[in-house]
Design a protein around this motif. Sequence first.
Motif, PDB file in Angstrom:
ATOM      1  N   LEU A  19     -46.228   7.524  -9.949  1.00 57.11           N
ATOM      2  CA  LEU A  19     -47.194   7.951 -10.972  1.00 57.11           C
ATOM      3  C   LEU A  19     -48.328   6.946 -11.089  1.00 57.11           C
ATOM      4  CD1 LEU A  19     -44.870   9.198 -13.865  1.00 57.11           C
ATOM      5  CD2 LEU A  19     -46.306  10.577 -12.378  1.00 57.11           C
ATOM      6  N   ALA A  20     -47.961   5.662 -11.219  1.00 54.37           N
ATOM      7  CA  ALA A  20     -48.970   4.631 -11.447  1.00 54.37           C
ATOM      8  C   ALA A  20     -49.892   4.512 -10.246  1.00 54.37           C
ATOM      9  CB  ALA A  20     -48.290   3.300 -11.739  1.00 54.37           C
ATOM     10  N   ALA A  61     -52.420   7.348  -9.876  1.00 51.94           N
ATOM     11  CA  ALA A  61     -53.485   7.175 -10.868  1.00 51.94           C
ATOM     12  C   ALA A  61     -54.457   6.088 -10.430  1.00 51.94           C
ATOM     13  CB  ALA A  61     -52.878   6.839 -12.229  1.00 51.94           C
ATOM     14  N   LEU A  62     -53.916   5.018  -9.843  1.00 52.42           N
ATOM     15  CA  LEU A  62     -54.774   3.915  -9.391  1.00 52.42           C
ATOM     16  C   LEU A  62     -55.689   4.387  -8.254  1.00 52.42           C
ATOM     17  CD1 LEU A  62     -55.191   0.953 -10.054  1.00 52.42           C
ATOM     18  CD2 LEU A  62     -53.645   0.379  -8.196  1.00 52.42           C
ATOM     19  N   ASP A  94     -56.697   7.413  -7.788  1.00 49.65           N
ATOM     20  CA  ASP A  94     -57.699   8.244  -8.457  1.00 49.65           C
ATOM     21  C   ASP A  94     -58.853   7.380  -8.939  1.00 49.65           C
ATOM     22  OD1 ASP A  94     -56.608  10.688  -8.164  1.00 49.65           O
ATOM     23  OD2 ASP A  94     -55.667  10.792 -10.131  1.00 49.65           O
ATOM     24  N   GLY A  95     -58.486   6.236  -9.551  1.00 49.63           N
ATOM     25  CA  GLY A  95     -59.507   5.358 -10.108  1.00 49.63           C
ATOM     26  C   GLY A  95     -60.361   4.711  -9.038  1.00 49.63           C
ATOM     27  N   ILE A  96     -59.742   4.314  -7.919  1.00 45.54           N
ATOM     28  CA  ILE A  96     -60.480   3.588  -6.890  1.00 45.54           C
ATOM     29  C   ILE A  96     -61.321   4.530  -6.037  1.00 45.54           C
ATOM     30  CG2 ILE A  96     -60.286   2.098  -4.869  1.00 45.54           C
ATOM     31  CD1 ILE A  96     -57.687   1.028  -6.042  1.00 45.54           C
ATOM     32  N   GLN A 120     -53.825  13.019  -3.724  1.00 48.44           N
ATOM     33  CA  GLN A 120     -52.677  13.931  -3.787  1.00 48.44           C
ATOM     34  C   GLN A 120     -52.020  14.128  -2.432  1.00 48.44           C
ATOM     35  OE1 GLN A 120     -51.935  14.719  -6.750  1.00 48.44           O
ATOM     36  NE2 GLN A 120     -53.857  13.952  -7.594  1.00 48.44           N
ATOM     37  N   ILE A 156     -60.967  -0.180 -13.604  1.00 47.41           N
ATOM     38  CA  ILE A 156     -60.326   0.935 -12.917  1.00 47.41           C
ATOM     39  C   ILE A 156     -58.903   1.177 -13.433  1.00 47.41           C
ATOM     40  CG2 ILE A 156     -59.491   1.713 -10.671  1.00 47.41           C
ATOM     41  CD1 ILE A 156     -62.077   0.538  -9.492  1.00 47.41           C
ATOM     42  N   GLU A 216     -57.348   4.631 -16.263  1.00 41.69           N
ATOM     43  CA  GLU A 216     -56.377   5.623 -15.801  1.00 41.69           C
ATOM     44  C   GLU A 216     -55.134   5.579 -16.688  1.00 41.69           C
ATOM     45  OE1 GLU A 216     -56.760   7.861 -13.501  1.00 41.69           O
ATOM     46  OE2 GLU A 216     -58.684   7.156 -12.736  1.00 41.69           O
ATOM     47  N   LEU A 239     -52.478   7.284 -16.796  1.00 39.87           N
ATOM     48  CA  LEU A 239     -51.205   7.399 -16.091  1.00 39.87           C
ATOM     49  C   LEU A 239     -50.809   6.094 -15.412  1.00 39.87           C
ATOM     50  CD1 LEU A 239     -50.648  10.780 -14.254  1.00 39.87           C
ATOM     51  CD2 LEU A 239     -49.113   9.537 -15.761  1.00 39.87           C
ATOM     52  N   PHE A 240     -51.796   5.300 -15.016  1.00 39.00           N
ATOM     53  CA  PHE A 240     -51.466   4.011 -14.414  1.00 39.00           C
ATOM     54  C   PHE A 240     -50.776   3.119 -15.444  1.00 39.00           C
ATOM     55  CE2 PHE A 240     -52.490  -0.457 -13.665  1.00 39.00           C
ATOM     56  CZ  PHE A 240     -51.915  -0.611 -12.408  1.00 39.00           C
ATOM     57  N   GLY A 270     -47.344   4.618 -16.271  1.00 38.07           N
ATOM     58  CA  GLY A 270     -46.418   4.411 -15.156  1.00 38.07           C
ATOM     59  C   GLY A 270     -45.924   2.976 -15.110  1.00 38.07           C
TER      60      GLY A 270
END
Lengths: 291, 361
Positions: free
Chosen positions: A107-108, A111-112, A114-116, A221, B312, B316, B318-319, B322
């Motif tokens: 999960l983490a 998300a990371l 996604d951010g980058i 994804q 960043i 997020e 979820l980061f 998580g």
Amino acid sequence: MSTVVLLLITGLGLGALYFLVASGLSLIYGLMGVLNFAHGSFLTLAAFLGWETARALGADSWGALAAALLVGAAAGALVAAGTELLLIRRLYERHIEQVLVTVGLALASVALFDGIWGTDPQFIRGPAWLAETTEILGARIPNNRFLLIAIAILVLLLIVLFLRFTRYGLIIRAGVENRSMVTALGIDVRRAFTVVFAIGGAAAGIGGVLASHYFGYVSPQLGGSLLIFAFIVTVIGGLGSLPGAAVASVVVAVLQQFANFYLGGTGDLVVVLLLAVVLLVRPRGLFGRAA
Amino acid sequence: MTAIRRLWAKPAVRWGLAGALVVFAAALPLLDLVVPGVLPGPTYTPGTLQILALSLIFAALALSYHVLFGVSGMLSFGHALYFAVGAYGLGIVLERTGLDLLPAVGLTLAGAILVAGVLGAISLRVSGISFAMVTLAFAQAGSVLIRRNPGVTGGEEGLGLATANVPDWLVGVADTRNLYWLALGVIVVVFLVVRWFERSRAGHVAAAVRENELRVRVLGLPPLRVKLLAFVIGSTLAAVAGMLFLLLQSGVTPRAVSADFTLTILVIVVLGGVGSRWGAVVGGIIYTILDQRLTALAGSEWVDALPAVLRIPLSEPLFILGTLFILVVLFLPGGIVGLAGRVGRRRATTGDARDRLEETT
């Protein structure tokens, strides 16, 4: 006829991808009993780093592709080994918690990413030959399928050779059979755990770079969507069995392609149905040992 | 301290406290409470009530998962499917048939029980990790079905709530407080059902199966039937939460059946504390509010001004969730409720020896 050949070879190409992910999952589960939900993240990270590498070196040369594959494999191996050392190792013999930690990591990390790199797919380019097609028996097959199949076979061979002819391979094979006996003989199985994670991560990393060429893009994804099918492959093939993973990858992927074409895009459903049938008839999977 | 402990042991006190909590929660829409940093506005505003109602739905969903994972030890990766069966089922029934809300709810419940019974019976032929995989695969199939049939389910766009047969007092934005009270009523019912199941004979057998299935079988008790019962109860309660979700959000999207959503439920249960009813409730509420607040934080100017290395990850939600989840699994095996219990216990060491003995045995 040409359609059948096209579906068959495309299926083999997809099966090669599934195998690259499932081989690591299966080895890790076989030796340690850990179901690694973060495996998809190893793959995604490798795909992104491979893409960045290829971009830096000029995306359409073979050298860039080779560099991307190497970077992908190295990144996958390093992150996987790091995960084992930092997170999994603390929770030995607590299988549920180990699964939970990898779930959190998955999960983490997504998300990371996604951010980058953003949530949109990044379209990629490779050597011109990969985008072309070759005609076999009247079917025009995209060339990247051949690359996928060749590399997956190479990886399968390398893993088999490693398991057969090296000391660590011996320890890993013995550990899959009976871990407590290996420990009792005074051999530190723990180091083998790290090695298995690194091998699985490297295979997933190579799979990530190749998946980005198969689908034509990288996105956060990417790993998650492949991971679910890799899980299904692993269970159908028998948890912990490398030949099982190889056979099941091909069966699942080819079946999926044929069902998608002839049964109106129902490939995913047919695969789930196959899983249900296999588990009802043979709960340990095709090549699994009796529990 | 021992006096408090002795008081706490009395059922009347516990029921009284729980009742007071429910009454307080029921009074929230009538009060003007401001909790800066936690809630977006005063408790009587629709926006805040929406979040509170959502957190109650997630708490109910976590309770339903507690029946499977916490009580019976079944690690399912397909729980979102039953939530979606409730949400989509009710949505489709309301849209396609002329049924009123209550009969529609009844029909959806019957459908959910049927689906859970059939899929549960198949999945439970295997156990452990294989069970997790089969449930994951079924949920994935459900996800594909929902995405691929836009004519029935709205596809990627999601399904809107057809309001023609829904009573007026549940529809408007100004009626959010009615939905909140409905959610509160539902979670109380769900909590009592779960409590009843845990204390029933079947619940005790389910807990025994979690600890040692072979032993249960040797004793001549039917592990499979009990597991199936727990599976159906948990899944049906999840469907109830799903129906409520549809009413509250006026619609549902395919995200509700994704693998990520199941993982979210798992995260909630573990954050709150595995094996504890109150843990599931607390986890659901804290997770929802945290998720909302972190999303607000991600969009804030304060985060925008940070260098990329910090910006960043912080943008997020979820980061952060998580990472928090990993830390809880590694360092807080009992979750939030477990932590509260541990702090209480440390203070209690000043109590008499008999008290301590009771705790260790």
